[in-house]
Each structure stands twice: as structure tokens, then as C-alpha cells.
Design a protein around this motif. Structure first.
Motif, PDB file in Angstrom:
ATOM      1  N   TYR A 289       0.883  -1.169   0.000  1.00  0.00           N
ATOM      2  CA  TYR A 289       0.000   0.000   0.000  1.00  0.00           C
ATOM      3  C   TYR A 289       0.917   1.214   0.000  1.00  0.00           C
ATOM      4  CZ  TYR A 289      -4.006  -2.867   1.676  1.00  0.00           C
ATOM      5  OH  TYR A 289      -5.008  -3.785   1.824  1.00  0.00           O
ATOM      6  N   ASN A 290       0.722   2.119  -0.914  1.00  0.00           N
ATOM      7  CA  ASN A 290       1.554   3.340  -1.001  1.00  0.00           C
ATOM      8  C   ASN A 290       3.037   2.999  -0.885  1.00  0.00           C
ATOM      9  OD1 ASN A 290      -0.988   4.580  -0.889  1.00  0.00           O
ATOM     10  ND2 ASN A 290      -0.888   4.659   1.354  1.00  0.00           N
TER      11      ASN A 290
ATOM     12  N   ARG B  95       4.507   0.736   0.584  1.00  0.00           N
ATOM     13  CA  ARG B  95       4.963   0.012   1.783  1.00  0.00           C
ATOM     14  C   ARG B  95       4.550  -1.458   1.657  1.00  0.00           C
ATOM     15  NH1 ARG B  95       3.295  -1.392   7.048  1.00  0.00           N
ATOM     16  NH2 ARG B  95       1.302  -0.342   6.949  1.00  0.00           N
TER      17      ARG B  95
ATOM     18  N   VAL C 134       3.274  -4.783   2.534  1.00  0.00           N
ATOM     19  CA  VAL C 134       2.437  -5.296   3.624  1.00  0.00           C
ATOM     20  C   VAL C 134       2.434  -6.822   3.592  1.00  0.00           C
ATOM     21  CG1 VAL C 134       0.053  -5.459   4.430  1.00  0.00           C
ATOM     22  CG2 VAL C 134       1.013  -3.235   3.858  1.00  0.00           C
TER      23      VAL C 134
ATOM     24  N   PRO D  47      -0.402 -10.256  14.595  1.00  0.00           N
ATOM     25  CA  PRO D  47      -0.664  -8.963  15.233  1.00  0.00           C
ATOM     26  C   PRO D  47      -1.448  -7.999  14.340  1.00  0.00           C
ATOM     27  CG  PRO D  47       1.637  -9.134  14.574  1.00  0.00           C
ATOM     28  CD  PRO D  47       1.027 -10.478  14.326  1.00  0.00           C
ATOM     29  N   ASN D  48      -2.006  -6.981  14.963  1.00  0.00           N
ATOM     30  CA  ASN D  48      -2.723  -5.934  14.228  1.00  0.00           C
ATOM     31  C   ASN D  48      -1.824  -5.401  13.106  1.00  0.00           C
ATOM     32  OD1 ASN D  48      -3.975  -4.871  17.358  1.00  0.00           O
ATOM     33  ND2 ASN D  48      -5.231  -5.691  15.725  1.00  0.00           N
ATOM     34  N   GLY D  49      -2.417  -5.272  11.951  1.00  0.00           N
ATOM     35  CA  GLY D  49      -1.698  -4.651  10.841  1.00  0.00           C
ATOM     36  C   GLY D  49      -0.743  -5.572  10.102  1.00  0.00           C
ATOM     37  N   CYS D  50      -0.769  -6.894  10.410  1.00  0.00           N
ATOM     38  CA  CYS D  50       0.189  -7.781   9.732  1.00  0.00           C
ATOM     39  C   CYS D  50      -0.300  -8.198   8.340  1.00  0.00           C
ATOM     40  CB  CYS D  50       0.502  -9.006  10.589  1.00  0.00           C
ATOM     41  SG  CYS D  50      -0.858 -10.176  10.706  1.00  0.00           S
ATOM     42  N   GLY D  51      -1.570  -7.909   8.028  1.00  0.00           N
ATOM     43  CA  GLY D  51      -2.034  -8.174   6.664  1.00  0.00           C
ATOM     44  C   GLY D  51      -3.086  -9.263   6.533  1.00  0.00           C
ATOM     45  N   LYS D  52      -3.729  -9.640   7.637  1.00  0.00           N
ATOM     46  CA  LYS D  52      -4.728 -10.729   7.590  1.00  0.00           C
ATOM     47  C   LYS D  52      -5.927 -10.343   6.713  1.00  0.00           C
ATOM     48  CE  LYS D  52      -5.202 -10.549  12.066  1.00  0.00           C
ATOM     49  NZ  LYS D  52      -4.258  -9.443  12.334  1.00  0.00           N
ATOM     50  N   THR D  53      -6.475  -9.145   6.972  1.00  0.00           N
ATOM     51  CA  THR D  53      -7.637  -8.695   6.199  1.00  0.00           C
ATOM     52  C   THR D  53      -7.256  -8.553   4.724  1.00  0.00           C
ATOM     53  OG1 THR D  53      -8.611  -7.584   8.093  1.00  0.00           O
ATOM     54  CG2 THR D  53      -9.273  -6.762   5.928  1.00  0.00           C
ATOM     55  N   THR D  54      -6.073  -8.013   4.499  1.00  0.00           N
ATOM     56  CA  THR D  54      -5.585  -7.839   3.121  1.00  0.00           C
ATOM     57  C   THR D  54      -5.507  -9.198   2.417  1.00  0.00           C
ATOM     58  OG1 THR D  54      -4.336  -5.912   3.844  1.00  0.00           O
ATOM     59  CG2 THR D  54      -3.657  -6.913   1.759  1.00  0.00           C
TER      60      THR D  54
ATOM     61  N   GLN E   2     -14.510  -7.583   8.098  1.00  0.00           N
ATOM     62  CA  GLN E   2     -14.217  -7.213   9.492  1.00  0.00           C
ATOM     63  C   GLN E   2     -15.183  -6.150   9.997  1.00  0.00           C
ATOM     64  OE1 GLN E   2     -10.085  -6.260   9.941  1.00  0.00           O
ATOM     65  NE2 GLN E   2     -10.234  -5.910  12.132  1.00  0.00           N
TER      66      GLN E   2
ATOM     67  N   GLU F  83     -12.361 -11.934  11.587  1.00  0.00           N
ATOM     68  CA  GLU F  83     -12.666 -11.721  13.010  1.00  0.00           C
ATOM     69  C   GLU F  83     -14.143 -11.954  13.324  1.00  0.00           C
ATOM     70  OE1 GLU F  83     -10.870  -8.427  14.951  1.00  0.00           O
ATOM     71  OE2 GLU F  83      -9.213  -8.360  13.542  1.00  0.00           O
TER      72      GLU F  83
ATOM     73  N   HIS G 120      -8.193 -13.313  16.930  1.00  0.00           N
ATOM     74  CA  HIS G 120      -7.144 -12.696  17.742  1.00  0.00           C
ATOM     75  C   HIS G 120      -6.821 -13.509  18.981  1.00  0.00           C
ATOM     76  CE1 HIS G 120      -5.908  -9.224  15.627  1.00  0.00           C
ATOM     77  NE2 HIS G 120      -7.129  -8.730  15.527  1.00  0.00           N
TER      78      HIS G 120
HETATM   79  N1  LIG Z   1      -6.414   0.812   1.991  1.00  0.00           N
HETATM   80  C1  LIG Z   1      -5.256   0.906   2.620  1.00  0.00           C
HETATM   81  N2  LIG Z   1      -4.357   1.876   2.305  1.00  0.00           N
HETATM   82  C2  LIG Z   1      -3.164   1.967   2.939  1.00  0.00           C
HETATM   83  N3  LIG Z   1      -2.767   1.126   3.893  1.00  0.00           N
HETATM   84  C3  LIG Z   1      -3.613   0.142   4.252  1.00  0.00           C
HETATM   85  C4  LIG Z   1      -4.897  -0.023   3.637  1.00  0.00           C
HETATM   86  N4  LIG Z   1      -5.521  -1.084   4.188  1.00  0.00           N
HETATM   87  C5  LIG Z   1      -4.676  -1.554   5.120  1.00  0.00           C
HETATM   88  N5  LIG Z   1      -3.539  -0.836   5.160  1.00  0.00           N
HETATM   89  C6  LIG Z   1      -2.359  -1.089   6.017  1.00  0.00           C
HETATM   90  O1  LIG Z   1      -1.872  -2.380   5.685  1.00  0.00           O
HETATM   91  C7  LIG Z   1      -1.497  -3.094   6.858  1.00  0.00           C
HETATM   92  C8  LIG Z   1      -2.261  -4.405   6.912  1.00  0.00           C
HETATM   93  O2  LIG Z   1      -3.641  -4.119   7.116  1.00  0.00           O
HETATM   94  P1  LIG Z   1      -4.709  -5.249   7.384  1.00  0.00           P
HETATM   95  O3  LIG Z   1      -6.005  -4.590   7.533  1.00  0.00           O
HETATM   96  O4  LIG Z   1      -4.574  -6.290   6.332  1.00  0.00           O
HETATM   97  O5  LIG Z   1      -4.164  -5.829   8.772  1.00  0.00           O
HETATM   98  P2  LIG Z   1      -4.807  -6.922   9.744  1.00  0.00           P
HETATM   99  O6  LIG Z   1      -3.771  -7.982   9.961  1.00  0.00           O
HETATM  100  O7  LIG Z   1      -6.123  -7.354   9.236  1.00  0.00           O
HETATM  101  O8  LIG Z   1      -4.962  -6.075  11.093  1.00  0.00           O
HETATM  102  P3  LIG Z   1      -6.104  -6.150  12.252  1.00  0.00           P
HETATM  103  O9  LIG Z   1      -5.727  -7.324  13.126  1.00  0.00           O
HETATM  104  O10 LIG Z   1      -5.908  -4.864  12.987  1.00  0.00           O
HETATM  105  O11 LIG Z   1      -7.427  -6.268  11.597  1.00  0.00           O
HETATM  106  C9  LIG Z   1      -1.745  -2.154   8.026  1.00  0.00           C
HETATM  107  O12 LIG Z   1      -0.531  -1.546   8.365  1.00  0.00           O
HETATM  108  C10 LIG Z   1      -2.729  -1.138   7.488  1.00  0.00           C
HETATM  109  O13 LIG Z   1      -2.540   0.112   8.106  1.00  0.00           O
END
Ligand SMILES: Nc1ncnc2c1ncn2[C@@H]1O[C@H](COP(=O)(O)OP(=O)(O)OP(=O)(O)O)[C@@H](O)[C@H]1O
Ligand SMILES: [Mg+2]
Length: 278
Positions: free
Chosen positions: A16-17, A19, A21, A40-47, A87, A168, A201
Motif C-alpha cells: 500500500y503506497n 509500503r 504489507v 498482530p494488528n496490521g500484519c495483513g490478515k484482512t488484506t 471485518q 474476526e 485474535h
Molecule cells: N487501503 C489501505 N491503504 C493503505 N494502507 C492500508 C490499507 N488497508 C490496510 N492498510 C495497512 O496495511 C497493513 C495491513 O492491514 P490489514 O487490515 O490487512 O491488517 P490486519 O492484519 O487485518 O490487522 P487487524 O488485526 O488490525 O485487523 C496495516 O498496516 C494497514 O494500516
């Protein structure tokens, strides 16, 4: 292609941008298994779930669901195959909870047709399964977060997919409903041979309810020091997957430390492993 595999990810990367992920994620998930993505939060599960569902295209790599390359699948075929509970759920239209669940039947209803008695029955059955029948006639905008979550899970069940992606599913649910929903999901996976990929989680839920766990780590905020080096597959700093396999194999104190940076120990209670932070 191995027909026992439900979901295959091959070298999936996404930034993303600019960075990174997800870096070089490769997975082979067995058909009919309950798989938990843990990390952990932000590790990319939702992605990752969005990539499996075709909602996001990876920058590189491929995903196959039931042998289908998801980048080549149309929306209707995708919706017949995969049910996805995201989510966060939002709806500003005051549809009733039953109407929302009925929308899960759309992939089975031909264009210009209305839902029939069979669709209504499937929707009611799904609400019953999650224990949400009492919410049927309530406006979706006027029910609680946990009640909405149950309704969205019922919607995905009414869709009768072979693959269920749950992001989740327990986040808004009370203590009892967390167990009820996870038990119900396990039952459906067993009885109807549905492959479940969910994010959780609570590592103890993952231990209790998963056939396979994929433990992920968060990649460095500042990105890689050396992009060339990042491409070298053995560079663990640029790869998310700490371990994947059976819960007992994956969820070792060492691996948990690598993913979360905290020390934990396992205790054995009534033949069940419980993970405790130290
Ligand atoms: N649309 C977006 N644009 C920019 N960055 C994004 C976008 N969506 C997610 N991110 C970033 O990508 C990373 C992974 O996000 P993601 O939502 O996949 O994490 P996650 O593992 O599901 O976290 P959580 O446990 O908090 O739900 C995070 O650092 C988030 O800030
Ligand atoms: Mg998430």
C-alpha cells in the motif's frame, strides 16, 4: 493441480503506497479444513482475505480457490464459491435483518427474478443456525454490533458457499456467542465440507477450533533496507509467514514470540493446551 487443496497462494505480495504489507506469501490450504490466520494488528490478515476473495489484486503472485485463478473469476461465480464476512459491517439502509440475510441468496437467483420460497427458507435456516431468528424483522441499523455480526454470518451461510472467509467473526460477540459461533462454524465445515479461512485474535480459540494455523508477522514499517535483498526468498524480514501447519506445530512459544514479541507458556488443563502470556 492437487485437488485436495482448497486455497493456494503462490508468492503473493502487496504494497500500500509503496509500503510492503504482504511479502511473498505462499500457502496451501486443504479443502474442508478450518484454517485460522493469526498475527498482530496490521500484519495483513484482512488484506490476505481480500486477495483470496478477489477484492484486491496482489502486485505479484497468484491465488487459486478450488482450482480457479481468482483473478479470472467473475463476481457471480465468485459469490457462488466464496462467502465473505468482512471485518467491519456498515449499512445505512434500514433493511430488516432477514432482508440482509436474503441478499446472500443473490448468486443463486437469476437476473430480474425475486427471491422465492426456497430462498426465504434458506435465509430463515441460516438465521436459526446462528441463533439470530429473533432479529428477523428488526432494522439492521437498529441492532447491536454483535447482533449485526451474527446476521452477516447468517448471510454468508445462506449463500451456501464451499469456502467461507470470516474476518474476526468473534470480535463483537459475547463470551458465549464466541464459542457458539466457532462451534457452529466447525460443525458446518465438517458436515458440509466447507473450507473455512478465518482470522482470530485469541490464540486459544485458534488452538481449539482450527485444523491449520497460519501465523503471520508484521513487516517493518519503514520497509526493507535493501529491496534487492528483499526479493531473496530466504530473507525472513520481508516474509509474513512465520509458520503454517497444525496448531500444535505452529503455535510454539518461539513462533509466538517471533510474531508478537511476547513470551508465552502453554499449560495443560483437562487435556487441553492453554496459552498464557508470561
Ligand atoms: N487501503 C489501505 N491503504 C493503505 N494502507 C492500508 C490499507 N488497508 C490496510 N492498510 C495497512 O496495511 C497493513 C495491513 O492491514 P490489514 O487490515 O490487512 O491488517 P490486519 O492484519 O487485518 O490487522 P487487524 O488485526 O488490525 O485487523 C496495516 O498496516 C494497514 O494500516
Ligand atoms: Mg483485519
Amino acid at each position: 493441480m492437487n485437488t485436495n487443496l482448497g486455497v493456494i497462494a503462490e508468492g503473493v505480495s502487496l504494497s500500500y503506497n509503496s509500503r510492503l504489507v504482504l511479502g511473498d506469501v505462499s500457502l496451501q490450504l486443504r479443502k474442508g479444513a478450518i484454517v485460522t490466520l493469526l498475527g498482530p494488528n496490521g500484519c495483513g490478515k484482512t488484506t490476505l482475505l481480500k486477495i483470496i476473495n478477489g477484492l484486491l489484486r496482489p502486485d505479484s503472485g497468484k491465488v487459486y480457490v478450488d482450482g480457479n485463478d481468482v483473478s479470472r473469476m467473475g463476481q457471480t461465480d465468485m459469490a457462488r464459491l466464496i462467502g465473505h464476512v468482512p471485518q467491519t459491517q456498515r449499512s445505512s439502509f434500514p433493511f430488516t435483518a432477514l432482508d440482509i440475510v436474503l441478499t446472500g441468496r443473490m448468486p443463486h437467483i437469476s437476473a430480474l427474478s425475486q427471491p422465492g420460497p426456497r430462498d426465504l427458507e434458506k435465509a430463515r435456516q441460516a438465521m436459526d443456525m446462528v441463533g439470530a431468528s429473533h432479529l428477523s424483522s428488526r432494522p439492521y441499523t437498529q441492532i447491536s454490533g454483535g447482533e449485526r455480526q451474527l446476521v452477516m454470518i447468517a448471510r454468508a451461510l445462506a449463500q451456501e458457499p464451499s469456502f467461507l472467509l470470516l474476518d474476526e467473526p468473534t470480535s463483537y460477540l459475547d463470551f458465549k456467542n464466541q464459542y457458539q459461533v466457532l462451534k457452529m462454524v466447525s460443525q458446518i465445515a465438517r458436515d458440509q465440507k466447507v473450507t473455512v479461512v478465518m482470522t482470530l485474535h485469541d490464540p486459544n480459540h485458534a488452538l481449539m477450533f482450527s485444523d491449520e494455523v497460519v501465523l503471520l508477522r508484521k513487516l517493518a514499517e519503514k520497509g526493507c533496507k535493501d529491496e534487492q535483498e528483499c526479493k531473496v526468498k530466504s530473507n525472513r524480514n520481508c516474509q509474513n509467514v512465520v509458520a503454517a501447519g497444525s496448531p500444535a506445530e505452529v503455535m510454539t512459544p518461539e513462533n509466538i514470540f517471533e510474531a508478537y514479541g511476547i513470551e508465552v507458556e502453554f499449560i495443560n488443563v483437562r487435556k487441553r493446551l492453554i496459552l498464557l502470556p508470561l
